[in-house]
Structure formats: C-alpha cells, structure tokens
Enzyme design. Structure first.
Site, PDB file in Angstrom:
ATOM      1  N   MET A   1      43.924  38.966  59.284  1.00 17.88           N
ATOM      2  CA  MET A   1      44.023  40.004  58.345  1.00 17.88           C
ATOM      3  C   MET A   1      43.521  41.333  58.703  1.00 17.88           C
ATOM      4  O   MET A   1      44.539  41.875  59.490  1.00 17.88           O
ATOM      5  CB  MET A   1      42.836  39.638  57.429  1.00 17.88           C
ATOM      6  CG  MET A   1      43.629  39.143  55.802  1.00 17.88           C
ATOM      7  SD  MET A   1      42.173  39.167  54.773  1.00 17.88           S
ATOM      8  CE  MET A   1      43.331  38.752  53.058  1.00 17.88           C
ATOM      9  N   CYS A   2      42.673  41.822  58.740  1.00 19.05           N
ATOM     10  CA  CYS A   2      42.016  42.978  59.246  1.00 19.05           C
ATOM     11  C   CYS A   2      42.436  44.078  58.169  1.00 19.05           C
ATOM     12  O   CYS A   2      43.309  44.088  57.321  1.00 19.05           O
ATOM     13  CB  CYS A   2      42.782  43.466  60.642  1.00 19.05           C
ATOM     14  SG  CYS A   2      42.573  42.415  61.936  1.00 19.05           S
ATOM     15  N   GLY A   3      41.513  45.385  58.140  1.00 19.77           N
ATOM     16  CA  GLY A   3      41.617  46.315  57.231  1.00 19.77           C
ATOM     17  C   GLY A   3      41.787  47.578  58.025  1.00 19.77           C
ATOM     18  O   GLY A   3      41.046  47.684  59.076  1.00 19.77           O
TER      19      GLY A   3
END
Lengths: 292, 238
Positions: free
Chosen positions: A1-3
């Site tokens: 994921m990661c943002g």
C-alpha cells in the site's frame, strides 16, 4: 500500500503552517502505511550555505560535533542538520563519510529529510514536523512489501542535492536495474525497490538528463507499478505508471497544489472545498515549480 | 446521531459524519426496513471517507454532500444515491439495482462487476470504468480512462466524451456507445452497426441521464467474439 502526500505552497502566508499541514496529511495516511514514515521539507536557504541532514547514533552529542566542525548543528531526534559554508561542503562530506556511525540522509541548500520507523504521528512528533515551515514538502507513510521495515527502507530517498523521491507501488525489475546501476558506480544501502528508482534517477541526472527527461525514461526502464512524487529545490513532480493501479488525487487552489494517495488526506487543507480536484493521468510527467 | 422519527412522518434525515461514525451511518442505512418512512437521507461532512452508503437494500434516497472515498454506494440494491462531489475508486461496485449519480468525477473502476441499476457520472471517470460489468447501465457524461469495459459481460455503457486506450479489451456481451474519440480498442472489441434495439436502449439511457444528444451521434462497439469461444485451432494453447 503506502501513502504519499505532497504540498506545494503558492501563498507565502501559509509557509509557517507547512509542517503542520503536512503532519495532518501524513496522519490521515497512517492506514495506508503504519510501519514507517518520512518527509522532506524545503525551508529557507541561507545564501552561501549547504545543509547536511545526518542520522546519528542514540545518545549522540550535537554540541560536540558543532564545536568539532565549527558548524551550526540542529538536533531533530536521531537526525541532525549541519549547516556549513558551501566552500566547506566537500570537506564536511568527506568527514561524515569516514565515520560509520553517521549516515548522510540528504544534502542541499534548502531540503531537510527525516525518516524513521513507527506510526506517522510518532515519527512526525519525534522530528517536530508540525512546527517546521517552508515552501513545499513531500511525505510518505510506508507499508513495506519489497524489503524490511527499517529506517533505511523508509521514504523519501534522496536522489541528489535538494532532490528526493517517494514511491507507492512495487517495482518488479529492481534487482536487474540495481545490478546495472552498481556497474555504473551507483551505491545502494538496502534491498529496497524504491532505492533503485532513486538510484536510477540519480544516474540519469549524473549522465546529463533533466529531471523530466529522467522521469520519462523511467517509464521504459522501470517495470512494475508506481506513483512517484519527486521533490526538487523549486517544486515537485509526479509520475504514474501506464497502468495506474495506485491511487492519486491532486488539488489546486490559488494558495497551493497538493498531492495525496487519497482525498481524505486533502480534506483538512484550507479552502479545499473550492479546490480544483483531478487525478493525474497515467504515464504523464507533471511538474509544479516556483518561479526563480 | 441516529434520528428516529415517528412512523408516517416523512422528512429528510441529516446524518453528520463530523458527529457520528461511518460505521454508525452504514449500520443505520443497512437496517432500514423496506417500508420505512425515513426515505430521504443527507450525509454531511463525508470528507472522502471510504465505503459510504454501502450495501443498502431498500429504496431510499441518499444524498452525500461532498467528496466520497472508495467503494461509495457499493453493493447498492435499490437505493438512489447522489454524490454532490467526486468519488474515489470503485463507486457503485457490484451494484445490484437502483441508481448512483455522481455529480463530479469518478476515479478508477467505477461500476466494477455491477449486476444492475444505473450509474450516472456527470464528470469524467478514470481507468477501468465498467470493468467486468455484469448487467449495469453506465452513463458517463465526460471521458473515461484506459481499459474501460475490460471483460465487460453484459449491460450498457454510454460514454459521451472520449475513451482512453484499450476500450473493451476482452469484451463479452456488454454494449458500448461512444460519442467522442476512442484512443484505441482493446483485443476483440470492434465497431458495430447500430441496430434498432441498440438505438432504443441508447435513447432510453440518454433520456434517463438527461442528455439531449442524438442517438446518431454515437458509435456502437461490441465484442468480435473471437476470444471467448473455444476454437479447435487454439487447442494447443490451452
């Protein structure tokens, strides 16, 4: 994921709030990346000076280093920012590189780069992000997929003076690209895929490419899925892979341009209700820059 | 908040997400009985939250005042959901019936895998709009991104603007109508003659979406049907 979060201010009046706004954006992105976080912030330049952001061991005495180097050393948890006259940059860099307890995180006239393991809220608080000011910042919250959860594996990765990269996605040919780059003399500290993208951009820039040209050639050479946000001294750039599975939304008002993985992270920005919202197109290089 | 009105007193119920949780909102909407008199709901302060107004199974109307996040109105079965803003990934995904109307833009995979109902997007939709649609009708007043209608099985897909690359790749029996330009067609998608039946379907959808364009201004695309039937010449590839 990661943002990913990026914020580029057009309105000078907002500059003292940059760190607080970025901190708010990163907090919202905790659900996309709870294991580590980091940010690069572009503050005021001191003419004739260069800043080294350096990771130091626990219990380190910054005052001693300041005396030893005859430089201004500012502490931020396990990072310090060392400001020295540009004429002494090579000497200081050589000194730091010889000392294994130090890791140079970034070099630049304006950029300071901080990253660490932990929830974004904790990481921001440790470094004092909320009270930082500047013209633009990019940040990242990490959910590790390609390599270990370590400070080295956290984003952003520096790609050159005043330049850094954050990434959401994963690269499938990073081992192959890393081997090619190592042969070209590019150094890597981790098995991380994003570090390879950063090394790739550093290599292209070293070979004379402009940043937009380096990003365009990344479309051919880097395989996988990615949203890249690149911070530069004067602004930031965005690139999405041609398939564009990874989410991205941008907002522009008279006061700022903002990038986020999800609109939720933009919802706290001032005047967002009236912003022009759009999704960056696949395989298209975007840049926002401040006029020199 | 969860306002409880006396039976037979119809009015719009405001649900403020600044004051109550998303879970509370969805639990309230999902527990409405088919004969509820609380048929009109307005959601305030959505702030891009995900999974807003999902899984409603009764014919109520829900208006979301602001931008919504992922999977807004997903699995909708009978409700009319209007979003006064943009939506994130997967709006109306797996809708069974009802109406979802996005007044702004939609991100990727709008209407994915949906079996029925009508999805109207007033702005643009990005990549993979209508991916694997299974009977839904989709009307996009703006443009759609690449890989739209990928493996679309049935239903009708109207695009008033332009379509991105690989439109209708590996298409089954969904009908696609495009008014603007198509960047490229995907594998096994081809231009078709517009039949009388097509014209009736298209005219009906344009009318439902409040679009005055003529049926003749659209081009119909469909499956060339060379990919999804077993072909003995390809036996070595299986």
């Amino acid at each position: 994921m990661c943002g990913i979060a990026g914020l580029f201010l057009k309105n000078k009046a907002l500059e003292p709030q940059l760190g607080a706004l970025m901190s708010g954006m990163l907090n919202v992105l905790t659900e996309r990346g709870p294991d580590s976080a980091g940010f690069a912030i572009y503050g005021a330049a001191m003419p004739g000076y260069v800043k080294f952001t350096v990771r130091v061991p626990f219990g380190f005495n910054a005052a001693d280093l300041a005396l030893q180097l005859e430089a201004v050393v500012t502490e931020h948890d396990d990072h310090v920012v060392i400001s020295v006259p540009t004429a002494r940059a090579a000497e200081i860099q050589a000194f730091l590189e010889k000392r294994p307890e130090f890791t140079i995180v970034s070099i630049g006239s304006r950029m300071e780069l901080f990253k660490g393991v932990g929830l974004p809220e904790e990481v921001s608080a440790r470094f004092g992000l909320a009270s930082m000011s500047g013209t633009h910042a990019i940040g990242h919250t990490r959910m590790a997929t390609e390599s270990a959860v370590t400070t080295e594996g956290a984003h952003p990765f520096s790609t050159g003076a005043d330049q850094c990269l954050v990434h959401n996605g994963s690269l499938s040919n990073h081992n192959d690209v890393r081997r090619s780059l190592v042969r070209q003399g590019i150094k890597f500290a981790t098995q991380n895929d994003t570090e390879v993208a950063a090394g790739y951009l550093s290599y292209k820039l070293r070979e004379g490419a402009k940043l937009d040209e380096a990003l365009t050639s990344a479309l051919n050479d880097l395989d996988g899925f990615y949203n890249f946000v690149v911070g530069t001294e004067s602004g930031f750039g965005v690139l999405r892979d041609p398939v564009s599975c990874k989410p991205a939304v941008m907002a522009e008002t008279g006061d700022y341009v903002a990038f986020a993985s999800e609109y939720r992270a933009l919802a706290g920005l001032p005047g967002i209700e009236a912003a022009r919202l759009f999704e960056p197109e696949p395989a298209k290089v975007y840049f926002w820059e401040r006029a020199a | 908040m969860s306002a409880v009105l006396p039976k037979n007193m119809e009015s719009t119920v405001n649900f403020d997400l600044a004051a109550a949780s998303l879970r509370e909102l969805n639990a309230t909407l999902q527990s409405l009985s088919p004969d509820t008199n609380q048929t009109a709901w307005t959601i305030l302060n959505p702030r891009g939250e995900h999974a807003l107004a999902v899984g409603i199974t009764v014919p109520v109307s829900v208006t979301i005042n602001g931008h919504a996040g992922y999977y807004c109105a997903g699995m909708n079965d009978g409700a009319a959901v209007t979003i006064n803003g943009n939506v994130g990934t997967g709006v109306a995904e797996n809708m069974m019936s009802g109406l979802v109307h996005v007044k702004g833009d939609a991100s990727q995979s709008a209407g994915a895998t949906a079996h029925g109902g009508l999805l109207i997007i007033d702005g643009n939709a990005s990549a993979r709009c209508g991916i694997s649609m299974k009977g839904i009708d989709i009307v996009v007043k703006g443009n759609v991104g690449h890989m739209s209608a990928f493996m679309a099985q049935s239903g009708n897909f109207v695009i008033c603007g332009d379509a991105g690359d690989a439109l209708g790749d590996s298409l089954y029996e969904a009908r696609i109508f495009v008014k603007g330009k198509v960047a490229s067609l995907g594998a096994d998608c081809e231009k078709k003659e517009m039949t009388e039946e097509d014209k009736t379907i298209l005219a009906n959808l344009l009318q439902k979406a409040g679009i005055e364009d003529s049926v003749e201004s659209f081009t119909r695309y469909g499956s060339a049907r060379t990919l999804y039937h077993f072909h003995v010449d390809n036996v070595g590839a299986y």
